[in-house]
Design an enzyme around this catalytic site. Sequence first.
Site: not given
Ligand code: GUN
Length: 284
Positions: A53, A97, A120
């Site tokens: 990211k 996350q 998200d």
């Molecule tokens: N963990 C697995 N997929 C995701 C996601 O799309 N966003 C976040 N924040 N954590 C994750």
Amino acid sequence: MSAVVIDGKAIAAQIRSDIAKQVKELRATGLVPGLAVVMVGDDPASSIYVNMKKRACDELGISSRQHLLPASTSQAELLDLIESLNADPDVHGILVQLPLPDHIDEQEVIAAISPAKDVDGFHPVNLGSLVAGRHGFVPCTPAGIIRLIKSTGVEIQGKECVVVGRSVIVGKPTALLLLQENGTVTVCHSKTKDLADKCRRADILVVAVGRPGFIKSDMVKPGAVVIDVGINRVDGRLIGDVEFETVKEIAGYITPVPGGVGPMTIAMLMHNTVQAALEQQRQS
Ligand code: GUN
């Protein structure tokens, strides 16, 4: 005849390049979209995603900051950080996350993020907007899945769509988006009876169960669009929830793993971050 392999990497690269152009224009006007990524603990898979990211932000001209907190961080400390990010005008998007360590209540943390910064799309307000068919942040992986389906030229309207998996992050929002596109949607899960029969009905089959090679060729309708959301590490290799080599001989279109859904998730996160910046500027 073998299926067309949907090139998620190329489609995501095109989206990223469009966003980079848009960010360049915004920066020229003084608006620098900013994303804050919060990670608690040092789960190796999460570390990889968080770094991907950051790299995407760097490439697109989005300002990013990482808050890498020790696994011992308390819920109160995490909530304090989120409150400060909510109040920071340079931060337009906040991503925590997942998964979080067991001693932290994930739902409470997500609910503490300002819905306007919830890139998200996991905040109850944004999930509620999705149910109501109103504009809000759409979770990144489901948004990417819809773009991949549309890239095939196959219309969703009126089609039998089967989603296998009912997670809040992928299955449920994907089902809602397909419904919004006027698909006829069935959601299957671990308690579903006659799963193979239901999958075989699908013109569009989306699989997000986290079980390597779970979908076999006898569960797929000839010509179907098959979207594989699984990322399973087996003997050091990444493999999907769909048995790619056999299903590709039956399906019309299929996403590979890696290189299918994965790259789209990050592209959609970048998209949501820019939208957050634009909306916050409009409101200020
Ligand atoms: N963990 C697995 N997929 C995701 C996601 O799309 N966003 C976040 N924040 N954590 C994750």
